[in-house]
Write a protein that holds these residues in place. Structure first.
Motif, mmCIF file in Angstrom:
data_model
loop_
_atom_site.group_PDB
_atom_site.id
_atom_site.type_symbol
_atom_site.label_atom_id
_atom_site.label_comp_id
_atom_site.label_asym_id
_atom_site.label_seq_id
_atom_site.Cartn_x
_atom_site.Cartn_y
_atom_site.Cartn_z
ATOM 1 N N GLU A 118 20.682 -17.482 31.733
ATOM 2 C CA GLU A 118 20.887 -16.113 31.274
ATOM 3 C C GLU A 118 19.803 -15.149 31.746
ATOM 4 N N GLU A 119 18.632 -15.657 32.127
ATOM 5 C CA GLU A 119 17.510 -14.787 32.473
ATOM 6 C C GLU A 119 16.883 -15.232 33.792
ATOM 7 N N ASN A 120 16.185 -14.308 34.457
ATOM 8 C CA ASN A 120 15.467 -14.640 35.680
ATOM 9 C C ASN A 120 14.264 -15.522 35.383
ATOM 10 N N THR A 121 13.919 -16.342 36.354
ATOM 11 C CA THR A 121 12.760 -17.221 36.240
ATOM 12 C C THR A 121 11.474 -16.395 36.277
ATOM 13 N N SER A 122 10.426 -16.888 35.608
ATOM 14 C CA SER A 122 9.231 -16.090 35.352
ATOM 15 C C SER A 122 8.440 -15.747 36.607
ATOM 16 N N GLY A 123 7.752 -14.621 36.529
ATOM 17 C CA GLY A 123 6.890 -14.084 37.562
ATOM 18 C C GLY A 123 6.689 -12.603 37.272
ATOM 19 N N PHE A 124 5.660 -11.995 37.842
ATOM 20 C CA PHE A 124 5.443 -10.572 37.579
ATOM 21 C C PHE A 124 4.620 -9.950 38.699
ATOM 22 N N ILE A 125 4.525 -8.622 38.650
ATOM 23 C CA ILE A 125 3.711 -7.857 39.590
ATOM 24 C C ILE A 125 2.639 -7.120 38.800
ATOM 25 N N LEU A 126 1.394 -7.242 39.240
ATOM 26 C CA LEU A 126 0.308 -6.428 38.722
ATOM 27 C C LEU A 126 0.144 -5.226 39.644
ATOM 28 N N TRP A 127 0.260 -4.028 39.092
ATOM 29 C CA TRP A 127 0.014 -2.808 39.862
ATOM 30 C C TRP A 127 -1.403 -2.363 39.556
ATOM 31 N N ILE A 128 -2.243 -2.344 40.580
ATOM 32 C CA ILE A 128 -3.642 -1.963 40.415
ATOM 33 C C ILE A 128 -3.982 -0.965 41.518
ATOM 34 N N ASN A 129 -4.422 0.217 41.113
ATOM 35 C CA ASN A 129 -4.723 1.268 42.091
ATOM 36 C C ASN A 129 -3.523 1.555 42.992
ATOM 37 N N ARG A 130 -2.333 1.513 42.388
ATOM 38 C CA ARG A 130 -1.071 1.827 43.055
ATOM 39 C C ARG A 130 -0.674 0.809 44.121
ATOM 40 N N GLN A 131 -1.314 -0.350 44.127
ATOM 41 C CA GLN A 131 -0.937 -1.434 45.024
ATOM 42 C C GLN A 131 -0.534 -2.640 44.183
ATOM 43 N N ILE A 185 -5.553 3.586 30.588
ATOM 44 C CA ILE A 185 -6.731 3.303 31.398
ATOM 45 C C ILE A 185 -7.369 4.605 31.837
ATOM 46 N N THR A 186 -8.689 4.599 31.922
ATOM 47 C CA THR A 186 -9.409 5.729 32.485
ATOM 48 C C THR A 186 -9.323 5.634 34.003
ATOM 49 N N PRO A 187 -8.750 6.634 34.672
ATOM 50 C CA PRO A 187 -8.598 6.530 36.132
ATOM 51 C C PRO A 187 -9.935 6.330 36.822
ATOM 52 N N PRO A 188 -9.970 5.462 37.829
ATOM 53 C CA PRO A 188 -11.220 5.241 38.562
ATOM 54 C C PRO A 188 -11.581 6.446 39.412
ATOM 55 N N ARG A 189 -12.852 6.483 39.834
ATOM 56 C CA ARG A 189 -13.275 7.546 40.738
ATOM 57 C C ARG A 189 -12.529 7.435 42.069
ATOM 58 N N TYR A 190 -12.346 8.561 42.706
ATOM 59 C CA TYR A 190 -11.788 8.618 44.057
ATOM 60 C C TYR A 190 -10.357 8.085 44.140
ATOM 61 N N THR A 191 -9.635 8.112 43.037
ATOM 62 C CA THR A 191 -8.297 7.509 43.061
ATOM 63 C C THR A 191 -7.371 8.206 44.065
ATOM 64 N N GLU A 192 -7.480 9.525 44.204
ATOM 65 C CA GLU A 192 -6.625 10.225 45.157
ATOM 66 C C GLU A 192 -7.040 9.925 46.594
ATOM 67 N N ALA A 193 -8.343 9.801 46.817
ATOM 68 C CA ALA A 193 -8.809 9.440 48.159
ATOM 69 C C ALA A 193 -8.331 8.044 48.534
#
Length: 723
Positions: A221-234, A454-462
């Motif tokens: 009934e459900e998909n097998t486990s796994g996930f994506i961590l999004w960190i700094n938009r990657q 989360i507090t955005p890191p420095r230079y996130t747009e750069a």
């Protein structure tokens, strides 16, 4: 629940393969991933007789067509039955390797180089003793019996005889008085819950967690486990389940936004999607220990027949050492070994003011820890390390599979409420999740992505802008000094869905790199053939360069198919940015080669139609010609070392081996052997024009560099002529 009709002698299973009812029980020919979910609730249950197909692995999709790990687990642990595997001698030898790694782990284990401090490190395990404990003294023969075809291609199981022919199996059941012919080549179907598809492309967050699947390999009934961590938009994929790369496309997630994988261990529900991602687009980076990666490589060497050295060349490997920090996309990761039946990694990370813990497959049971220490299975520091689980992290992803290999949901539900609230449970069917609990159940789908504060890191747009620079292939070799200039000249612009970004026949004034969204280029004309084309581009792809360099009007309308965010660079600044590089010449050559219809040829080629638009553009930059070969002329001669391959524009090319024609190639087909080219080895085949042929040349060194960065295309070019 998926049901299978048995009104005919055999049934084509929803995920692929064939199921036949015989007097010896269900017999399954071929087993693409997760076909156990198609069969486990049938009247006779999962088959315990499997016939391996001719082709064991589909290299274009990166999946096995004989996934028998989970049927073996199910039959042994839940049905107390042995699984019979009908195969050739060579297939038996290969699958012994696969099942050794999956059921019992590596035969030899030495973790001293994987710990800071070696075997004196705190928490250093006696991994061999742990694996032996979970193995319970069993051998491979306790789980599976291989039934090998004799020299006449026959085997017998009770009253059922199986005859292996070139392209089929003839199954003669004397007790049922029935003869059935089944194909020996297996198709497969992707069945994967996709959730809700967002109307706009997914925007990776500064921090987020997307569940690829919350359940087990035994849950239909459900998909097998796994996930994506999004960190700094990657994105970092964690043990991606099979077909999760297909899900990304269907869920409007750009696969190029994922740059790495953490592989925790080598069970089919954790490693199947890893190989698929490796073959998708661009080289992926894999983080794991040497023990786990070599287990993975041995397993896929046996499944695919691809040499170990070649497999390692398909991805970047970062060997993890326990006790050493690793920075991935700006977050600091630390790894450890969980307690499982084979070596299995867990990890935590900190990122700005957030922290995260992932248990991986892990038996988290303090009472069992004490028992195992008393039996000498756990060393003293390993026991203390396991007892000190890091419940202090702000977010905890903890598995809750079936004991004794996994953590019971009852244990997690007994923890203090303030800890339960931080725990997201995965690897558990929804039906087993308790109603009265403070625990969270992972929810599949892009729409259920968790966004921790989360507090955005420095230079996130750069960082975002530099990510775009790093992901555009034409800028791959630019020096670091160019990054500063890029930050100064690139401007961010937004276009609404349906908005015209560029109008055909207007002067070119800007260069565009797509940060997010999709665009359509329409009305592109080719002088030589009178064709018009439509192209589609997505994140990290570029357009608008030709008119800037060639001082010509725009050759296409460009329309935003979705909301689009793009980096734009004004013409004078762009030309100054690429001054001194080879890009001016490359873009001019690209424009000329495209006038001959290369985009249409590659888009409709059986070898390249699965390539992304960025991969096709990269290939166009390498193509020269077209050149005419007269009828009977050899493009490549068997037995000689050759320095270039070809892509056919028009005409027919015969493939010959020892003077015999074994294949015919046509428009868009690839002429050459990618492995022989890479290694500068003698050709195994001759390629001869059977009529006048026009073909593009690609130099060996350029093609070798191209496939180094595009492992999925490399696998498609590993075509077996005449097969």
């Amino acid at each position: 629940m998926i049901t299978v009709s048995l009104t005919r002698p055999y049934t084509t299973l929803p995920r692929g393969g064939y199921l036949l009812e015989t007097s010896a029980g269900y017999m399954q020919v071929g087993a693409p991933p997760e076909t156990i979910k198609d069969t486990m609730h049938l009247p006779q249950g999962t088959p315990n007789i499997f016939v391996l197909p001719n082709q064991l692995f589909h290299v274009h999709k990166g999946i096995t067509l004989a996934e028998i790990e989970f049927p073996i687990y199910w039959n042994f642990f839940f049905r107390k039955k042995k699984t019979y595997v009908v195969c050739t001698r060579e297939q038996r030898d290969r699958f012994k390797v696969v099942l050794q790694e999956s059921l019992f782990g590596p035969e030899k284990i030495d973790l001293r180089s994987e710990y800071v401090g070696g075997d004196q490190a705190f928490g250093f395990p006696n991994m061999s003793a742990e694996i032996e404990y979970f193995g319970g003294g069993r051998t491979l023969e306790d789980h599976v019996q291989f039934v090998v075809f004799n020299r006449q291609g026959r085997v017998r199981i009770n009253d059922v005889e199986i005859l292996k022919e070139e392209h089929s199996f003839r199954i003669e059941d004397s007790k049922m008085g029935r003869v059935t012919d089944l194909p020996a080549e297996i198709a497969f179907n992707i069945i994967y819950e996709t959730g809700e598809r967002p109307p706009e492309p997914f925007q990776p967050p500064i921090l987020g967690i997307t569940c690829l699947g919350p359940s087990t390999g035994f849950d239909p009934e459900e998909n097998t486990s796994g996930f994506i961590l999004w960190i700094n938009r990657q994105g970092v994929m964690i043990d991606p389940p099979v077909n999760s790369t297909e899900w990304l496309r269907q869920s409007n997630v750009n696969p190029r936004s994922i740059n790495s994988i953490i592989l925790t261990h080598c069970h089919a529900d954790h490693d199947a999607g890893t190989f698929q991602k490796i073959l998708e687009e661009g080289k992926i980076t894999i983080y794991t220990t040497e023990t786990v990666i070599y287990s993975f490589i041995r397993k896929y060497n046996a499944l695919t027949g691809i040499a170990i050295k070649e497999l390692f060349e398909l991805f970047e490997f970062v060997p993890v050492v326990i006790g050493k920090p690793y920075v991935i996309n700006g977050a600091e990761f630390r790894f450890n070994y969980a307690l499982h039946s084979i070596p299995s990694l867990c990890f935590d990370f900190t990122f700005e003011d957030q922290s995260f813990m992932y248990s991986s497959d892990h038996l988290n049971d303090p009472a069992r820890f004490k028992e195992l220490r008393e039996k000498g299975v756990l060393t003293d520091t390993r026991y203390r390390d396991l007892m000190d689980f890091p419940w202090h992290h702000k977010i905890i992803y903890h598995e809750a599979g079936a004991p004794p290999l996994h953590t019971s949901i009852e244990f997690l539900n007994s923890l203090p409420p303030e800890i339960q609230k931080k725990i997201y449970c995965y690897h558990i069917p929804k039906s087993r999740f308790p109603a009265d609990t403070q625990l969270n159940l992972c929810k599949f789908g892009i729409e259920n992505t968790v966004y921790p504060e989360i507090t955005p890191p420095r230079y996130t747009e750069a960082v975002r802008i530099l990510d775009a620079l790093a992901n555009v292939d034409i800028f791959r070799d630019f020096p670091l000094s160019k990054a500063k200039e890029f930050l100064q000249i690139a401007e961010e612009e937004f276009f609404k869905r349906g908005e015209t970004i560029i109008r055909k026949n207007t002067p070119g004034d800007r260069f565009y790199i797509i940060l997010s969204g999709n665009v359509k280029l329409a009305g592109i004309e080719h002088d030589e053939e009178g064709l018009t084309e439509t192209k589609r581009y997505g994140s990290y792809e570029y357009f608008g360069e030709a008119s800037l360099i060639l001082e010509q009007p725009r050759n296409a309308d460009v329309v935003a198919e979705t909301d689009v965010t793009a980096l734009t660079i004004e013409k004078a600044r762009f030309l100054n940015f690429i001054k001194g590089s080879e890009l001016l010449q490359r873009f001019a050559r690209l424009n000329e080669i495209r006038r001959t219809g290369t985009w249409d040829i590659l888009s409709n080629s059986r070898f390249f139609k699965g390539a992304t638009s960025a991969q096709r553009t990269q290939l166009e930059l390498l193509m020269e010609g077209p050149e005419i070969f007269e009828e009977g002329e050899l493009l490549i001669k068997q037995g000689e070392i050759y320095t270039e391959a070809f892509i056919i524009r028009s005409g027919i090319v015969e493939v010959l081996q020892n003077g015999q024609v074994i294949d015919n190639l046509a428009r868009g087909d690839f002429c050459g052997e990618i492995y022989q080219l890479q290694k500068e080895s003698q050709a195994n085949y001759s390629f001869r024009a059977s009529m006048n042929v026009a073909a593009y040349r690609i130099a060996r060194h350029r093609l070798a560099e191209y496939v180094l960065h595009n492992p999925g295309v490399y696998m498609r070019l590993n075509y077996v002529y005449g097969a």
